[in-house]
Write an enzyme that holds these catalytic residues in place. Structure first.
Site, PDB file in Angstrom:
ATOM      1  N   HIS A 214       0.798  -1.235   0.000  1.00  0.00           N
ATOM      2  CA  HIS A 214       0.000   0.000   0.000  1.00  0.00           C
ATOM      3  C   HIS A 214       0.827   1.281   0.000  1.00  0.00           C
ATOM      4  O   HIS A 214       0.284   2.367  -0.156  1.00  0.00           O
ATOM      5  CB  HIS A 214      -0.900   0.032   1.246  1.00  0.00           C
ATOM      6  CG  HIS A 214      -0.167   0.380   2.510  1.00  0.00           C
ATOM      7  ND1 HIS A 214       0.625  -0.508   3.156  1.00  0.00           N
ATOM      8  CD2 HIS A 214      -0.091   1.543   3.225  1.00  0.00           C
ATOM      9  CE1 HIS A 214       1.149   0.069   4.230  1.00  0.00           C
ATOM     10  NE2 HIS A 214       0.744   1.320   4.295  1.00  0.00           N
TER      11      HIS A 214
HETATM   12  C1  UD1 Z   1      -0.342   6.818   5.909  1.00  0.00           C
HETATM   13  C2  UD1 Z   1       1.070   7.063   6.482  1.00  0.00           C
HETATM   14  C3  UD1 Z   1       1.888   5.784   6.367  1.00  0.00           C
HETATM   15  C4  UD1 Z   1       1.175   4.588   6.991  1.00  0.00           C
HETATM   16  C5  UD1 Z   1      -0.228   4.483   6.405  1.00  0.00           C
HETATM   17  C6  UD1 Z   1      -1.004   3.360   7.048  1.00  0.00           C
HETATM   18  C7  UD1 Z   1       1.810   9.392   6.054  1.00  0.00           C
HETATM   19  C8  UD1 Z   1       2.755  10.247   5.292  1.00  0.00           C
HETATM   20  N1  UD1 Z   1       1.783   8.095   5.695  1.00  0.00           N
HETATM   21  O1  UD1 Z   1      -0.167   6.478   4.536  1.00  0.00           O
HETATM   22  O2  UD1 Z   1       3.114   5.962   7.051  1.00  0.00           O
HETATM   23  O3  UD1 Z   1       1.883   3.407   6.685  1.00  0.00           O
HETATM   24  O4  UD1 Z   1      -0.917   5.728   6.616  1.00  0.00           O
HETATM   25  O5  UD1 Z   1      -2.131   3.007   6.295  1.00  0.00           O
HETATM   26  O6  UD1 Z   1       1.135   9.892   6.932  1.00  0.00           O
HETATM   27  N2  UD1 Z   1      -7.691   6.937   1.637  1.00  0.00           N
HETATM   28  C9  UD1 Z   1      -9.027   6.589   1.602  1.00  0.00           C
HETATM   29  N3  UD1 Z   1      -9.675   6.408   2.795  1.00  0.00           N
HETATM   30  C10 UD1 Z   1      -9.072   6.561   4.002  1.00  0.00           C
HETATM   31  C11 UD1 Z   1      -7.716   6.923   4.016  1.00  0.00           C
HETATM   32  C12 UD1 Z   1      -7.035   7.107   2.841  1.00  0.00           C
HETATM   33  O7  UD1 Z   1      -9.624   6.434   0.544  1.00  0.00           O
HETATM   34  O8  UD1 Z   1      -9.727   6.363   5.038  1.00  0.00           O
HETATM   35  C13 UD1 Z   1      -6.959   7.083   0.353  1.00  0.00           C
HETATM   36  C14 UD1 Z   1      -6.991   8.483  -0.196  1.00  0.00           C
HETATM   37  O9  UD1 Z   1      -7.010   8.378  -1.587  1.00  0.00           O
HETATM   38  C15 UD1 Z   1      -5.655   9.061   0.228  1.00  0.00           C
HETATM   39  C16 UD1 Z   1      -4.752   7.837   0.151  1.00  0.00           C
HETATM   40  O10 UD1 Z   1      -5.588   6.757   0.564  1.00  0.00           O
HETATM   41  O11 UD1 Z   1      -5.225  10.097  -0.587  1.00  0.00           O
HETATM   42  C17 UD1 Z   1      -3.542   7.914   1.024  1.00  0.00           C
HETATM   43  O12 UD1 Z   1      -3.899   8.171   2.393  1.00  0.00           O
HETATM   44  P1  UD1 Z   1      -2.863   8.946   3.357  1.00  0.00           P
HETATM   45  O13 UD1 Z   1      -3.393   9.020   4.722  1.00  0.00           O
HETATM   46  O14 UD1 Z   1      -2.460  10.243   2.708  1.00  0.00           O
HETATM   47  O15 UD1 Z   1      -1.573   8.052   3.329  1.00  0.00           O
HETATM   48  P2  UD1 Z   1      -1.388   6.482   3.527  1.00  0.00           P
HETATM   49  O16 UD1 Z   1      -0.869   5.918   2.270  1.00  0.00           O
HETATM   50  O17 UD1 Z   1      -2.585   5.854   4.131  1.00  0.00           O
END
Ligand code: UD1
Length: 360
Positions: A204
């Site tokens: 992921h």
């Molecule tokens: C974040 C953390 C990462 C951790 C991960 C756990 C940072 C920089 N990274 O990464 O260290 O390993 O969480 O999962 O903070 N999205 C959804 N629904 C949600 C959450 C996210 O659809 O509930 C999608 C969105 O498109 C979003 C993307 O996932 O833009 C990324 O989410 P984000 O929280 O920015 O980073 P993670 O990859 O989850």
């Protein structure tokens, strides 16, 4: 005493669960829980509160998704208001997400002491947003709770020696606590799996999913090992991975895999116990995989060095050119389990003790 814990992303709910329980059991202090809203889908957030018995947050900041700047800045603006209103004696932060960094900057500028749990891991690679977040957070924290001696040593090399404790890993505490609640057979049946006949894959991280060539190579690699080894692949997909697979036209490569929505903690830990091995890019899941005494292929530039140095997990950062089948053969070769690395299962107790001692 009044302490605020700030969480926001999936791994932080897991870490808060175990610390929060100890705080409640010992009536240690008035604990205020703030959820930034970085993760917001039910299976990325709410499910962990339900199954791990975390009390509902006192504040939900609704930050949501966005660029690093937007997410971090929005969390900072909203969390600052909570700090000004509640005037806590300390802020507790976990890990290395954008939520962590936002909380650390806010608290430091308001002269509120910061306790950082999971301080000290280093990849020395600023291409990881998490590396930037954890280095900066460590440098403005007052109490730093490391999971291992190597993490303590990493901090020392950067001149951080005061307020540093090797408490062990709170995720290991939780893992031990939840083992009796796992239901191995029910979870395997749900997906039509048999013991030792499937690989559990969680891919992921942005450096894998947001690069079309890399993500294609990873999905092709999983298909190859499934075919050659006759193993099923169970792939619980983070929403980011799901969106990117569709955007890059890779859904065809998911057809022969068993894909699911992100799984809850008990589901995932149950399925881990009977997997043959794991393919992952997760910092937390590679530790859980280690505790379950399962080996793993890590598709990333750096993993937890404490594990990779032993050879138990294989670090591979070239999914396009590596020989996937050969790597899985290494994982299938016999090796003695290297033993305990992440403490004794009482990290949360030690953290709470240390915070209490610091304030009394
Ligand atoms: C974040 C953390 C990462 C951790 C991960 C756990 C940072 C920089 N990274 O990464 O260290 O390993 O969480 O999962 O903070 N999205 C959804 N629904 C949600 C959450 C996210 O659809 O509930 C999608 C969105 O498109 C979003 C993307 O996932 O833009 C990324 O989410 P984000 O929280 O920015 O980073 P993670 O990859 O989850």
């Amino acid at each position: 005493m009044n302490v605020i814990s700030l969480v926001g992303a999936r791994p932080q709910f897991i870490k808060e669960a175990v610390v929060n329980r100890v705080i409640r059991e010992r009536s240690a202090w008035k604990h205020i829980l703030v959820h930034s809203g970085q993760h917001y889908d039910f299976n990325m957030s709410g499910t962990f509160f339900d199954e791990l018995g975390i009390p509902q947050p006192n504040y939900f900041l609704g930050v949501g998704s966005g660029s690093h700047a937007v997410q971090t800045a929005d969390a900072m603006c909203k969390f600052e208001e909570v700090l000004i209103k509640e005037k806590p004696d300390m802020v507790m932060l976990y890990g290395d997400t954008n939520t962590t960094l936002a909380g650390a900057l806010d608290a430091a500028k308001l002269h509120i002491p910061v306790a950082h749990i999971e301080a000290g891991p280093r990849t020395y690679n600023k291409l990881f947003p998490e590396e930037v977040n954890r280095v900066l957070t460590d440098h403005i924290s007052d109490l730093l709770f490391a999971c291992t001696e190597l993490n303590v040593e990493n901090l020392r090399k950067e001149g951080i020696t005061e307020g540093v404790y090797n408490a062990g890993d709170v995720m290991y505490d939780l893992y031990l606590k939840m083992l009796p609640k796992l239901d191995l057979v029910k979870e395997m049946r749900r997906y039509g799996l048999s013991e030792d006949e499937y690989i559990l894959a969680t891919i992921h991280r942005d450096f894998n999913t947001d690069n079309a060539e890399r993500f294609t190579a990873i999905l092709k690699g999983l298909n190859t090992i499934s075919k050659v080894k006759g193993l099923q692949i169970l792939y619980p997909m983070h929403p980011r991975a799901r969106k990117k697979a569709a955007e890059f036209g890779l859904n065809g490569l998911l057809e022969n895999l068993i894909t699911t929505e992100p799984l809850g903690y008990i589901e995932l830990m149950s399925l881990l116990q009977n997997a043959k091995y794991v393919v992952t890019d997760s910092g937390g899941f590679q530790r859980e995989t280690y505790w379950a005494q399962k080996r793993s292929l890590l598709i990333m530039p750096q993993g937890w060095q404490e594990i990779t140095d032993t050879g138990w997990h294989l670090l591979e950062n070239d999914p396009q050119n590596m020989d996937w089948v050969e790597k899985t053969e290494v994982l299938e070769s016999s090796m003695d389990y290297p033993g305990k690395i992440f403490g004794d299962g009482f990290a949360a107790q030690k953290i709470v003790d240390t915070i209490l001692k610091t304030f009394n």
